[in-house]
Motif scaffolding. Structure first.
Motif, PDB file in Angstrom:
ATOM      1  N   LYS A 877      -6.314   5.140   5.385  1.00  0.00           N
ATOM      2  CA  LYS A 877      -7.674   4.700   5.074  1.00  0.00           C
ATOM      3  C   LYS A 877      -8.055   4.957   3.623  1.00  0.00           C
ATOM      4  CE  LYS A 877      -9.133   5.662   9.845  1.00  0.00           C
ATOM      5  NZ  LYS A 877     -10.037   6.466  10.714  1.00  0.00           N
ATOM      6  N   LEU A 878      -7.164   5.594   2.872  1.00  0.00           N
ATOM      7  CA  LEU A 878      -7.460   5.836   1.457  1.00  0.00           C
ATOM      8  C   LEU A 878      -7.646   4.516   0.720  1.00  0.00           C
ATOM      9  CD1 LEU A 878      -4.917   8.692   0.632  1.00  0.00           C
ATOM     10  CD2 LEU A 878      -7.413   8.879   0.508  1.00  0.00           C
ATOM     11  N   ALA A 879      -8.678   4.441  -0.090  1.00  0.00           N
ATOM     12  CA  ALA A 879      -8.935   3.222  -0.857  1.00  0.00           C
ATOM     13  C   ALA A 879      -7.882   3.065  -1.949  1.00  0.00           C
ATOM     14  CB  ALA A 879     -10.324   3.283  -1.474  1.00  0.00           C
ATOM     15  N   ASN A 904      -5.377   8.991 -13.168  1.00  0.00           N
ATOM     16  CA  ASN A 904      -6.194   8.443 -12.086  1.00  0.00           C
ATOM     17  C   ASN A 904      -7.642   8.381 -12.554  1.00  0.00           C
ATOM     18  OD1 ASN A 904      -7.481   7.711  -9.747  1.00  0.00           O
ATOM     19  ND2 ASN A 904      -7.116   9.648  -8.671  1.00  0.00           N
ATOM     20  N   PRO A 905      -8.163   7.188 -12.849  1.00  0.00           N
ATOM     21  CA  PRO A 905      -9.542   7.090 -13.347  1.00  0.00           C
ATOM     22  C   PRO A 905     -10.586   7.092 -12.238  1.00  0.00           C
ATOM     23  CG  PRO A 905      -8.533   4.933 -13.313  1.00  0.00           C
ATOM     24  CD  PRO A 905      -7.489   5.887 -12.820  1.00  0.00           C
ATOM     25  N   ALA A 906     -10.139   7.023 -10.978  1.00  0.00           N
ATOM     26  CA  ALA A 906     -11.063   6.899  -9.851  1.00  0.00           C
ATOM     27  C   ALA A 906     -11.387   8.260  -9.258  1.00  0.00           C
ATOM     28  CB  ALA A 906     -10.463   5.993  -8.789  1.00  0.00           C
ATOM     29  N   ALA A 907     -12.418   8.301  -8.397  1.00  0.00           N
ATOM     30  CA  ALA A 907     -12.759   9.528  -7.680  1.00  0.00           C
ATOM     31  C   ALA A 907     -11.843   9.728  -6.485  1.00  0.00           C
ATOM     32  CB  ALA A 907     -14.217   9.477  -7.229  1.00  0.00           C
ATOM     33  N   THR A 908     -11.324   8.635  -5.931  1.00  0.00           N
ATOM     34  CA  THR A 908     -10.423   8.706  -4.777  1.00  0.00           C
ATOM     35  C   THR A 908      -9.073   9.284  -5.189  1.00  0.00           C
ATOM     36  OG1 THR A 908     -11.471   6.773  -3.793  1.00  0.00           O
ATOM     37  CG2 THR A 908      -9.268   7.338  -2.998  1.00  0.00           C
ATOM     38  N   PRO A 909      -8.499  10.178  -4.402  1.00  0.00           N
ATOM     39  CA  PRO A 909      -7.163  10.695  -4.749  1.00  0.00           C
ATOM     40  C   PRO A 909      -6.125   9.570  -4.770  1.00  0.00           C
ATOM     41  CG  PRO A 909      -8.194  12.061  -3.052  1.00  0.00           C
ATOM     42  CD  PRO A 909      -9.053  10.845  -3.201  1.00  0.00           C
ATOM     43  N   ALA A 910      -5.222   9.650  -5.731  1.00  0.00           N
ATOM     44  CA  ALA A 910      -4.043   8.773  -5.754  1.00  0.00           C
ATOM     45  C   ALA A 910      -2.920   9.576  -5.107  1.00  0.00           C
ATOM     46  CB  ALA A 910      -3.697   8.374  -7.177  1.00  0.00           C
ATOM     47  N   PHE A 911      -2.647   9.271  -3.858  1.00  0.00           N
ATOM     48  CA  PHE A 911      -1.754  10.090  -3.052  1.00  0.00           C
ATOM     49  C   PHE A 911      -0.314   9.625  -3.172  1.00  0.00           C
ATOM     50  CE2 PHE A 911       0.259  10.695   1.232  1.00  0.00           C
ATOM     51  CZ  PHE A 911       0.414  12.075   1.136  1.00  0.00           C
ATOM     52  N   ALA A 912       0.597  10.575  -3.326  1.00  0.00           N
ATOM     53  CA  ALA A 912       2.043  10.334  -3.320  1.00  0.00           C
ATOM     54  C   ALA A 912       2.411   9.176  -4.242  1.00  0.00           C
ATOM     55  CB  ALA A 912       2.546  10.088  -1.899  1.00  0.00           C
ATOM     56  N   VAL A 913       2.106   9.351  -5.514  1.00  0.00           N
ATOM     57  CA  VAL A 913       2.380   8.314  -6.511  1.00  0.00           C
ATOM     58  C   VAL A 913       3.887   8.200  -6.721  1.00  0.00           C
ATOM     59  CG1 VAL A 913       2.032   7.570  -8.888  1.00  0.00           C
ATOM     60  CG2 VAL A 913       0.192   8.763  -7.657  1.00  0.00           C
ATOM     61  N   GLY A 940      -9.169  12.849  -8.535  1.00  0.00           N
ATOM     62  CA  GLY A 940      -9.996  12.076  -9.459  1.00  0.00           C
ATOM     63  C   GLY A 940      -9.985  12.642 -10.869  1.00  0.00           C
ATOM     64  N   GLY A 941      -9.665  11.796 -11.850  1.00  0.00           N
ATOM     65  CA  GLY A 941      -9.691  12.191 -13.254  1.00  0.00           C
ATOM     66  C   GLY A 941      -8.446  12.907 -13.731  1.00  0.00           C
ATOM     67  N   TYR A 967       0.560   5.851  -2.627  1.00  0.00           N
ATOM     68  CA  TYR A 967       0.656   5.450  -1.213  1.00  0.00           C
ATOM     69  C   TYR A 967      -0.562   4.625  -0.807  1.00  0.00           C
ATOM     70  CZ  TYR A 967       1.121   5.980   3.877  1.00  0.00           C
ATOM     71  OH  TYR A 967       1.240   5.748   5.226  1.00  0.00           O
ATOM     72  N   ASN A 968      -1.717   4.884  -1.437  1.00  0.00           N
ATOM     73  CA  ASN A 968      -2.944   4.145  -1.118  1.00  0.00           C
ATOM     74  C   ASN A 968      -2.737   2.636  -1.231  1.00  0.00           C
ATOM     75  OD1 ASN A 968      -3.247   6.689  -2.343  1.00  0.00           O
ATOM     76  ND2 ASN A 968      -5.414   6.380  -2.733  1.00  0.00           N
ATOM     77  N   ASN A 969      -1.918   2.223  -2.209  1.00  0.00           N
ATOM     78  CA  ASN A 969      -1.794   0.808  -2.544  1.00  0.00           C
ATOM     79  C   ASN A 969      -0.660   0.169  -1.735  1.00  0.00           C
ATOM     80  OD1 ASN A 969      -3.456   1.980  -4.428  1.00  0.00           O
ATOM     81  ND2 ASN A 969      -2.667   0.807  -6.150  1.00  0.00           N
TER      82      ASN A 969
END
Length: 970
Positions: A877-879, A904-913, A940-941, A967-969
């Motif tokens: 469900k991560l954006a 990561n410029p977003a507030a949402t975590p970028a998980f398992a890049v 985020g940030g 993983y979000n994407n």
């Protein structure tokens, strides 16, 4: 320095100025030389074998061959067989074509060797037997792939003229285990590689011409002993062989560097005789060789010469490291000590370097460097299937201890020729004993060598290695905690007493094999799998060992874990993406589970396997093409020498020190984040501690039971099974413990909340033995019970039960019907109040930091955790997050380094890049490449700098493309 008294025990003389140096080798006869072209042909297809010794023989119909190499490899390289890596090609090969004897033939023209009395033809290895002929003269038979051939060809070799070298190579034959040993016994197929046609028959090691005088130096041996780490004793020995019919008067001399230590002695050798010559020395303040993570790996060189009449007759150069191994089995657990320091074994098993013996030269540097970068310190040469010097040289360089097997598997039969086997065992020891990386000799895989071999091997090690290393008869017994299992388990299992193995003693101890299926990334998958077999799972996957052919890997269990933990994949791309999370989590927990118990009975762990010999879907860290899977990054994270880690079983955090040095003034920090990236500040922890060497030091516990009213409350049960913990296990907050009832219906367990309070939710975390029918009851006095929930359709796993709020002190689960043959078994029994069931999201992120006394980060560790066991489906469900990536390159000699900054410029975590580097022209991955990190998470940030090193030749156009996709994407 020379020693305590500034002198050698043997006489020391400055080496004389010499007019000429021995040349050995002076002509290499391996493929790749313009002067040599090897060819092969089936012996049965050569009706007149005598004709092939003529220089004018027409070998046009013979197949070009590579030496070192194999017969089948020659046909593959000549494109007379389809790519055996791809699809089911290797399974379609006509085995009868290769499972027979073959001739190798080469014509070469040597130059005259100046100042040499004798010419030698040298073979380093032939599998399985090789009958050698030069210019029609039979030189002898090589029997076993470790037997060296050294043939006097002084009178046969025609300098300046064509010479014909021919070798009839004999097929090893089936059955291969253990009858054909010594050989590559997995060549007849295993549960991780297919049958190799010809059973890897061929000239499998180097061939060259050498020249010497009448006296030759054989098997020089440098032994090192350490009375203490400030002093070393060296014993240098060798055989001097007089190959002439006259007495030889000369001088044997040596030079050890660094230090420029010189020594010599005059020696007279009778005609045709052999003299054993030795020297001894003291060295103060030696540079010690250490395993990876415990120190550096300096190497010394010892150059030996025999001279007569100011001519060098022979010269040998030996590389060695000053070290000393010691062992004990205190508490029934094998411990390895190097230079007096206990070493925690973090290792990996190699089945083979490559299933068709195509790993050569610099490839070993790459493979061993990857192990070094994973912070491993031992490689097991399983059943002795690696025979190349380059492997051992790379292990010496990178501090990788070698557990070296002989060629026996747990089958109740002896080799067909035990004498040839033993001769090869002696050859192996003599060839390898100077390598500081050799740490242990092992007789048999998962069994004991049958008489007389066990006794012979023990005596071989005592005689030819001086018992400087341990002889371990059985690979999973005698101080070891067994081998296996070889399939994945939830992270908590690896921390729980005890992860069971097969054979050996109960406990963590020293585990020689344990592992899990490891699926590749999608790019590698598509390189060896036909597009018609990509999706869904099918028989072709099994031919690459993801199915019944690799049952020990538990592919069905692994597949179920992916689907249950991360959600059902929708494509091969989605499957591979989710598989990397499964790879990382299970392999990381496997090592950390053992490290969690260092200082108790855990002394080491070796994954099955750390390297890939065939394009496979099981048992690897990096894959066949050197793509670094999630398993690689999980192992690398777990094995860092000074390491902070979390236990999935009891939520404890420890600092593990495997550096060999005490670490003082450390600061351990823990932060917990919700799925949206916001910190759950109530779970944050900080402490200051010292971390002794060879120990796991507790820091603090992460209490995820803040809202759980039953946490650490008293519990009572109707009964307890012999294989379960007491009733208190349901309230200890640990999935590493469980209560289990006797194997009957109508059993119960309750918790005492201490006082009446409002409750509205109960969470039951079942083990495999769950209740099909049960009720939840409440009471004020533990005598009179009121039912608030009842079901006859229990599902097991984690069941959350909501009911109308009620006040109660005692809460009970009463099972009325079992779902299995066992009793009722619960990991956890949680009780929640009326308003706030959980203050954190179902899936959380845990970040651990360890800083030194100067507040510099020395360890960082990241986990994802679910409040519902291993249900991580909420991650889906991560954006999506669009990361910002900038790159630059640096040139380093023959290598290129790409440096990428990923933000990561977003507030949402970028998980398992996942960072992936490809060529711009064809979008193929640039492999092999050394990376500092991957599959990392950016809150985020945040930003991270990634460095990727690779050989310049892999990027001929100089243009690349780098992607960083979380993983979000999807």
């Amino acid at each position: 320095m020379f020693g305590k008294n500034g002198k050698w025990w043997a006489s020391l003389l400055i080496l004389a100025s010499l007019q000429a140096a021995a040349q050995q080798p002076y002509m290499r006869l391996n493929s790749g030389s313009a002067a040599v072209q090897w060819k092969v042909k089936a012996a049965a297809a050569v009706p007149d074998s005598a004709a092939i010794f003529a220089t004018a023989y027409n070998d046009k119909e013979w197949v070009p061959a590579s030496v070192p190499g194999t017969v089948f490899g020659a046909f593959v390289e000549a494109k007379l067989e389809k790519d055996p890596n791809f699809g089911d090609n290797i399974y379609k090969v006509n085995k009868a074509k290769y499972d027979r004897d073959y001739w190798y033939r080469a014509v070469f023209t040597p130059a005259a060797s100046p100042h040499a009395e004798m010419q030698w033809l040298i073979f380093e290895g032939v599998n399985r037997k090789g009958e050698v002929f030069l210019n029609g003269q039979r030189l002898g038979l090589l029997d076993g792939f470790m037997e060296r051939g050294k043939f006097d060809v002084s009178k046969l070799l025609r300098a300046g003229q064509p010479n014909v070298l021919a070798v009839r190579v004999q097929w090893p034959g089936t059955p291969i285990v253990n009858y054909a040993s010594p050989t590559y016994i997995s060549s007849a197929s295993w549960d991780w590689m297919p049958y190799v046609p010809g059973l890897n028959m061929g000239i499998t090691d180097d061939v060259y011409l050498g020249s010497t005088g009448a006296v030759t130096i054989t098997d020089p041996w440098v032994r090192t002993q350490l009375p203490d780490t400030a002093h070393a004793k060296l014993h240098i020995s060798m055989e001097l062989n007089n190959n002439s019919g006259q007495q030889q008067d000369g001088t044997v001399s040596g030079l050890i560097t660094p230090g420029n230590i010189r020594f010599s002695r005059t020696v007279k050798i009778g005609a045709g005789q052999t003299e054993n010559v030795s020297f001894q020395a003291d060295i103060d303040h030696p540079q010690l060789w250490w395993p990876n993570g415990y120190g550096s790996q300096p190497l010394y060189a010892c150059t030996l010469q025999y001279t007569a009449a100011n001519q060098v007759s022979d010269e040998k150069k030996v590389s060695f490291g000053i070290k000393q191994y010691r062992y004990d089995t205190l508490g029934g657990v094998l411990h390895v000590l190097v230079n007096g320091q206990p070493v925690f074994i973090k290792g990996g098993n190699w089945g083979m370097s490559e299933y068709m013996l195509r790993c050569r030269g610099g490839e070993y540097e790459t493979k061993v460097k990857l192990h070094h970068d994973m912070h491993l310190n031992m490689i097991r040469n399983w059943i002795g299937s690696i025979t190349d010097d380059e492997f051992y040289e790379a292990c010496d360089k990178y501090g990788m201890m070698v557990w070296d097997d002989f060629w026996l598997n747990s089958h109740p039969n002896l080799p067909s020729d035990v004498y040839a086997f033993n001769k090869n065992a002696v050859e192996k020891i003599k060839r390898l004993r100077n390598h500081p990386s050799i740490a242990l000799w092992c007789g048999e895989n998962e069994g004991y060598p049958l008489p007389p071999l066990n006794g012979w091997l023990r005596e071989d090690v005592a005689t030819y290695d001086g018992n400087d290393r341990l002889y371990q008869a059985n690979s999973h017994a005698d101080g070891l905690s067994g081998s296996g299992p070889w399939t994945s388990f939830p992270p908590a299992w690896y921390f729980t007493r005890f992860p069971g193995g097969f054979g050996g003693t109960l406990g963590w101890g020293m585990r020689s094999e344990i592992g899990t299926a490891v699926f590749t990334n999608v790019e590698s998958f598509k390189r060896f799998m036909p597009d018609t077999s990509w999706w869904p799972r099918n028989k072709m996957w099994d031919l690459h060992f993801f199915g019944p052919s690799a049952a020990n890997a538990g592919p069905d269990r692994y597949d179920k874990a992916i689907r249950t933990n991360y959600g059902a994949p929708t494509s091969i791309e989605d499957y591979c993406r989710k598989a990397q999370l499964q790879n990382m989590e299970s392999n990381k927990a496997m090592y950390e589970g053992w490290l969690h118990h260092i200082g108790n009975d855990a002394s080491g762990i070796m994954t099955w396997m750390s390297q890939s010999a065939y394009p496979s879907l099981v048992w690897q860290t990096y894959d066949y093409y050197y793509d670094l899977t999630g398993a690689y990054w999980g192992v690398k994270a777990a094995c860092e020498p000074l390491h902070i880690q979390w236990s999935a079983a009891d939520n404890s955090v420890k600092v593990v020190n495997t550096t060999g040095h005490h670490a003082q003034g450390l600061t351990a920090q823990a932060a917990v984040y919700n799925l949206d990236g916001k910190p759950a500040k109530e779970f944050a922890k900080t402490t200051v501690l010292d971390a002794p060497a060879n120990n796991a030091t507790p820091c603090f516990d992460l209490n995820f039971n803040i809202d759980n009213l039953a946490f650490h409350k008293p519990a009572v049960a109707s009964s307890t099974a012999h294989d379960g913990d007491s009733a208190s296990a349901v309230a200890d907050g640990s999935t590493g413990s469980r209560w289990s009832s006797q194997y009957t219906d109508h059993e119960w367990v309750y918790v005492d909340l201490g006082q009446d309070q409002p409750i509205s939710t109960v969470v039951l975390n079942w083990e495999t033995a769950y209740a099909k029918a049960y009720s939840v009851q409440v009471s004020a006095d533990a005598q009179t019970w009121k039912e608030v929930y009842h079901t006859t359709n229990g599902q097991g796993g984690m069941e959350t039960i909501d009911f109308t709020p009620v006040k109660a002190r005692y809460v009970r689960m009463e099972g009325s019907k079992r779902a299995t043959e066992w009793g009722f078994s619960l990991y956890d029994f949680e009780v929640y109040g009326q308003r706030n069931k959980r203050s954190i999201s179902d899936v959380q992120f845990i970040r651990l930091l360890l800083k030194d006394k100067d507040q510099q980060t020395v360890s960082e560790n990241f986990y994802w955790r679910s409040s519902r066991m291993t249900d991580y489906t909420a991650l889906n469900k991560l954006a999506p997050v669009q990361l910002k990536v900038s790159t630059r390159t640096e040139a380093h000699g023959d290598s290129i380094r790409v440096i990428a900054v990923i933000k990561n410029p977003a507030a949402t975590p970028a998980f398992a890049v996942r960072v992936n580097l490809v060529r711009s022209d064809n979008h193929e991955q640039i492999l092999p490449a050394m990376m500092n990190d991957n599959y990392f998470t950016l809150l985020g940030g945040e930003q991270k700098t990634i460095s990727i090193d690779f050989e310049r030749k892999l990027l001929p156009g100089g243009k690349y493309s780098l992607t960083a996709i979380p993983y979000n994407n999807k």
